[in-house]
Every structure is written in structure tokens, then in C-alpha cells.
Scaffold this motif. Structure first.
Motif, mmCIF file in Angstrom:
data_model
loop_
_atom_site.group_PDB
_atom_site.id
_atom_site.type_symbol
_atom_site.label_atom_id
_atom_site.label_comp_id
_atom_site.label_asym_id
_atom_site.label_seq_id
_atom_site.Cartn_x
_atom_site.Cartn_y
_atom_site.Cartn_z
ATOM 1 N N LYS A 1 0.623 -1.442 -0.007
ATOM 2 C CA LYS A 1 -0.272 0.043 -0.070
ATOM 3 C C LYS A 1 1.160 1.461 0.376
ATOM 4 O O LYS A 1 0.436 2.474 -0.405
ATOM 5 N N ALA A 2 2.192 1.055 0.505
ATOM 6 C CA ALA A 2 2.447 2.015 1.068
ATOM 7 C C ALA A 2 3.469 2.880 -0.619
ATOM 8 O O ALA A 2 4.067 3.865 -1.262
ATOM 9 N N TYR A 3 4.507 1.977 -1.107
ATOM 10 C CA TYR A 3 4.857 1.519 -2.710
ATOM 11 C C TYR A 3 3.684 2.267 -3.161
ATOM 12 O O TYR A 3 4.053 2.906 -4.030
ATOM 13 N N ASN A 4 2.417 2.042 -3.406
ATOM 14 C CA ASN A 4 1.427 2.293 -4.264
ATOM 15 C C ASN A 4 1.385 3.356 -4.388
ATOM 16 O O ASN A 4 1.374 4.683 -5.053
ATOM 17 N N LYS A 5 1.193 4.129 -2.867
ATOM 18 C CA LYS A 5 1.048 5.183 -2.186
ATOM 19 C C LYS A 5 1.852 6.594 -3.203
ATOM 20 O O LYS A 5 1.223 7.284 -3.979
ATOM 21 N N GLY A 6 3.297 6.408 -3.075
ATOM 22 C CA GLY A 6 4.414 6.682 -3.615
ATOM 23 C C GLY A 6 4.697 6.686 -4.508
ATOM 24 O O GLY A 6 5.802 7.481 -5.454
ATOM 25 N N ARG A 7 4.108 6.020 -5.906
ATOM 26 C CA ARG A 7 4.636 5.898 -7.176
ATOM 27 C C ARG A 7 4.830 6.696 -8.219
ATOM 28 O O ARG A 7 6.080 6.624 -8.758
ATOM 29 N N SER A 8 4.317 7.862 -7.779
ATOM 30 C CA SER A 8 4.458 9.338 -9.170
ATOM 31 C C SER A 8 5.087 9.834 -8.682
ATOM 32 O O SER A 8 5.179 11.043 -9.370
ATOM 33 N N TRP A 9 5.975 9.460 -7.313
ATOM 34 C CA TRP A 9 6.491 10.826 -6.581
ATOM 35 C C TRP A 9 8.079 11.265 -6.949
ATOM 36 O O TRP A 9 8.196 9.857 -7.411
ATOM 37 N N LEU A 10 8.145 11.645 -7.036
ATOM 38 C CA LEU A 10 9.599 11.792 -8.023
ATOM 39 C C LEU A 10 11.244 12.524 -6.358
ATOM 40 O O LEU A 10 10.296 12.381 -6.056
ATOM 41 N N VAL A 11 11.509 11.659 -6.753
ATOM 42 C CA VAL A 11 12.603 11.800 -5.767
ATOM 43 C C VAL A 11 14.221 12.270 -6.237
ATOM 44 O O VAL A 11 14.842 12.207 -7.505
ATOM 45 N N SER A 12 14.841 13.001 -5.432
ATOM 46 C CA SER A 12 15.768 13.800 -6.241
ATOM 47 C C SER A 12 17.243 13.437 -5.126
ATOM 48 O O SER A 12 17.126 13.066 -3.622
ATOM 49 N N GLN A 13 18.311 12.650 -5.031
ATOM 50 C CA GLN A 13 19.535 12.688 -4.493
ATOM 51 C C GLN A 13 20.416 13.396 -3.711
ATOM 52 O O GLN A 13 20.704 14.236 -4.971
ATOM 53 N N SER A 14 20.724 13.281 -2.868
ATOM 54 C CA SER A 14 21.862 14.396 -2.349
ATOM 55 C C SER A 14 22.613 14.011 -2.292
ATOM 56 O O SER A 14 23.975 14.142 -2.001
ATOM 57 N N VAL B 1 8.896 4.400 1.472
ATOM 58 C CA VAL B 1 9.781 3.456 0.457
ATOM 59 C C VAL B 1 10.196 3.371 -1.115
ATOM 60 O O VAL B 1 10.898 2.964 -1.601
ATOM 61 N N VAL B 2 9.948 4.924 -0.942
ATOM 62 C CA VAL B 2 9.937 5.845 -2.824
ATOM 63 C C VAL B 2 11.387 5.093 -2.621
ATOM 64 O O VAL B 2 12.748 5.338 -3.590
ATOM 65 N N ALA B 3 12.166 5.994 -1.630
ATOM 66 C CA ALA B 3 13.866 6.806 -1.479
ATOM 67 C C ALA B 3 13.896 5.293 -1.836
ATOM 68 O O ALA B 3 15.092 5.199 -2.364
ATOM 69 N N ILE B 4 13.818 4.180 -1.013
ATOM 70 C CA ILE B 4 14.600 2.948 -0.939
ATOM 71 C C ILE B 4 14.627 2.890 -1.981
ATOM 72 O O ILE B 4 15.980 1.385 -2.527
ATOM 73 N N ARG B 5 13.580 1.742 -2.867
ATOM 74 C CA ARG B 5 13.243 1.892 -4.469
ATOM 75 C C ARG B 5 13.964 2.739 -5.500
ATOM 76 O O ARG B 5 14.971 1.896 -6.058
ATOM 77 N N ASN B 6 14.780 4.200 -4.877
ATOM 78 C CA ASN B 6 16.019 4.700 -5.851
ATOM 79 C C ASN B 6 17.027 4.566 -5.659
ATOM 80 O O ASN B 6 18.332 4.238 -5.837
ATOM 81 N N SER B 7 18.145 3.523 -3.762
ATOM 82 C CA SER B 7 18.899 3.569 -3.586
ATOM 83 C C SER B 7 19.583 2.519 -4.331
ATOM 84 O O SER B 7 20.873 2.262 -3.523
ATOM 85 N N GLY B 8 18.122 1.340 -4.354
ATOM 86 C CA GLY B 8 18.730 0.012 -4.343
ATOM 87 C C GLY B 8 18.723 -1.156 -3.575
ATOM 88 O O GLY B 8 19.245 -2.498 -3.866
#
Length: 222
Positions: free
Chosen positions: A116-129, A167-174
Motif C-alpha cells: 500500500k505504501a509503495y502504490n501510494k508513492g509511485r508517482s512521486w519524484l525523488v532527488s538524491q543528495s 519506500v520510494v527512497a529505498i526503491r531508488n537507492s537499490g
């Protein structure tokens, strides 16, 4: 008023807590200050709690136990204890067998929450610092540190379970998402909780039961 009080209790940040309290006060007027003045914040408000509740905010477990022994609680103490022992023995066996069939890494209910958390943030953009720090462009935007397991919305810290931003950040971190979920939610921890068993206590070698031995007489009075 109950809904607004619940919002105060679940508020994850000081700012949101203050806003919820203001709304609660406007709704209850003079009643609310008198109600909360003797309630230490660390005992009922998420944001001020010293420790980890892991999402538990009520005494439902106690109420379930009271319901569980509803019929047995009027028995003499020895029979009451034995009834509780049998119930625990049955429950531990039932849950141990159920958990053995779980194929995933975390418990099914938590797996559903993760989806549910994954589906909620699927459309969010992520920027890495940095290697571990990310900005999730939700509304509002938040900062996630996957290394420290923190999110500026504070829900990850409060529940020990990744929020939708995390969840979105972890998905982008690999990184492996399951490795960043608190071990208490893992199937292994659940199985360990019910690994031990309650031994049966046969009555075949016990002396005959005499009800009069368990009757407590009232004290002598003048």
C-alpha cells in the motif's frame, strides 16, 4: 471530539500535534483543557512518547484477554490458571503452524501495508543528495535518510516501519527494502515468538479433586 483527540494522539510531528490540539480545543472549548491537563503528553501522544510503540496505541490486547477468559474467570483460581494454560497452549500451536506456511520475509499484514505504501508513492519524484539522503517530492516534500532509517515526516521513526516516502527512497537507492524493516515485523521474529510450547499437565496421577479444599472462607469479624 473523539476523532480530533485521536488525531492529536497519532500526530507524528510537534507542528502537526500543535495544530491538532488547537482544533481539538476549539471543538471542546472549556472541556478540553480540563481533560488534558492531568494527562502527561509522553503517555498518550506519539510525538512525545519516549520509546517505540510500533504502531500500538491502545490497550486492545488487554481487552481481548479479558474476553478470552470471560467464561473461565469465575472458576476457582486453580481451574482458572489451568484454563488459561490450555488456551495459551492452543493459541501458540495454532500460530506456530500458521507461521510455518508463510513464504515471505515479513508477516502478511505488514507485507500488505508495504504494498500500500509503495502504490501510494509511485508517482512521486525523488532527488538524491548523498549516498543515503534523498528528497521525496510529495506534498509536502520530505527528506529521507535510508542509512539512519529516518524520514522528516517522523512516521518511520515512530513505527519502525518504512513510510510511503521511505519506500520510494529505498526503491531508488537499490537497497533491499526488507532489510530496512524492523526485525519485529519479520516472519522469523514471529516464529521465534511461538517457537516454545506449553507442556500438557495430565491429571491421571493427581490426587482426587475436593472442591471444599479450594473454598476460601470469609474472615472472622466482631
Amino acid at each position: 471530539m473523539l476523532t480530533k483527540f485521536q488525531a492529536c494522539a497519532y500526530a507524528p510531528t510537534v507542528a502537526s500535534f500543535t495544530q491538532c490540539v488547537e482544533e481539538f480545543t476549539r471543538c471542546g472549548r472549556k472541556v478540553v483543557p480540563a481533560f488534558v491537563k492531568d494527562l502527561p503528553l509522553q503517555f498518550w501522544a506519539n510525538v512525545y512518547f519516549r520509546g517505540s510503540r510500533y504502531g500500538e496505541m491502545s490497550s486492545n490486547a488487554v481487552e481481548s484477554f479479558n474476553s478470552w477468559i470471560r467464561e473461565a474467570r469465575h472458576l476457582p483460581i486453580t481451574q482458572l490458571v489451568d484454563s488459561i494454560r490450555v488456551n495459551i497452549m492452543r493459541q501458540m500451536t495454532k500460530r506456530r503452524i500458521k507461521a510455518q506456511a508463510w513464504p515471505g520475509v515479513i508477516c502478511p499484514k505488514m507485507e500488505a501495508r508495504l504494498v500500500k505504501a509503495y502504490n501510494k508513492g509511485r508517482s512521486w519524484l525523488v532527488s538524491q543528495s548523498t549516498d543515503n539522503v534523498y528528497e521525496v517530492h510529495s506534498f509536502p516534500s520530505v527528506m529521507v535518510d535510508v542509512g539512519k532509517r529516518t524520514c522528516s515526516c517522523f512516521k518511520w521513526q515512530i513505527n519502525g516501519f518504512p513510510c510511503s516516502h521511505a519506500v520510494v527512497a529505498i526503491r531508488n537507492s537499490g537497497l533491499d527494502l526488507y532489510d530496512l524493516v524492523a526485525e519485529f515485523y519479520h516472519v522469523t521474529a514471529y516464529r521465534n515468538s511461538y517457537e516454545q510450547n506449553i507442556q500438557p499437565i495430565p491429571t491421571i496421577e493427581k490426587p482426587p479433586f475436593n472442591p471444599s479444599d479450594f473454598v476460601i472462607q470469609p474472615p472472622s469479624v466482631k
